[in-house]
Design an enzyme around this catalytic site. Sequence first.
Site, PDB file in Angstrom:
ATOM      1  CG  HIS A  73      -1.927   1.241   1.013  1.00 25.52           C
ATOM      2  ND1 HIS A  73      -3.007   0.753   0.798  1.00 25.52           N
ATOM      3  CD2 HIS A  73      -1.482   2.621   1.590  1.00 25.52           C
ATOM      4  CE1 HIS A  73      -3.640   2.413   1.453  1.00 25.52           C
ATOM      5  NE2 HIS A  73      -3.032   2.737   1.732  1.00 25.52           N
ATOM      6  CD  GLU A  74       1.698   3.275   3.894  1.00 27.30           C
ATOM      7  OE1 GLU A  74       2.271   4.662   3.355  1.00 27.30           O
ATOM      8  OE2 GLU A  74       0.473   3.361   4.463  1.00 27.30           O
ATOM      9  CG  HIS A  77       0.440   6.057  -0.508  1.00 25.57           C
ATOM     10  ND1 HIS A  77      -0.284   7.286  -1.495  1.00 25.57           N
ATOM     11  CD2 HIS A  77       0.290   5.765   0.687  1.00 25.57           C
ATOM     12  CE1 HIS A  77      -1.664   6.528  -0.524  1.00 25.57           C
ATOM     13  NE2 HIS A  77      -1.267   5.155   0.674  1.00 25.57           N
ATOM     14  CG  ASP A 171      -4.236   6.859   2.299  1.00 28.92           C
ATOM     15  OD1 ASP A 171      -3.178   7.145   2.252  1.00 28.92           O
ATOM     16  OD2 ASP A 171      -4.187   5.421   1.904  1.00 28.92           O
TER      17      ASP A 171
END
Length: 200
Positions: A73-74, A77, A171
């Site tokens: 997930h990171e 980003h 987010d």
Amino acid sequence: MEKSSLRVGSIMGIPIYLHLSFLLILPFLAWSFGSNLKNMAQFADVPMGQLAYSPYVWGLMLALALFASVLLHELGHSYVALRKGVGIRGITLMLFGGVAQMEEMPSKPGEEARIALAGPVTSFLVAIACYLVVGTSWVQPHPNLVFSLSYLGHLNIFLGGFNLVPAFPMDGGRILRSLLAKRWPFVSATRIAADVGKAF
């Protein structure tokens, strides 16, 4: 943050750190997942008796899978941030998840929204991939794979959906701030997004 973290490697040139709180929460998560393995197996429609390994070995593997999903997930980003010219100092996995530390704020509100949205989109794509693989004929005869991939799919759906809640600094809150910043000054947009986050 790096002072209380251990560097474990790098991906895409981004240092990956484990915060000390990660080491504290990992045994608890392993125990929690292991204790609830029967319910989790039923949810994945896999008979408990067909699973190899003890519940607490599964618990540890599922806890590690949780943090692997947070890392992906990171990285979502971070990938978009790098494409937008925003440097990433590192990604730290900790007690309540993970954080990608940007060297600077994106110069345009729309860029912040795209960077914030990239994490949930990555989680949803991982979930879709897991569900597609579970549906294949070569995985179905292997209950351990079915259970593992089903869990990863459900987990990433939760991660993506939860992070879209408009509660700053999650987010969804960052996306909300970027939308507000198109109409109001950045400080005002931040204050409004933070107030919405407090409400949540």
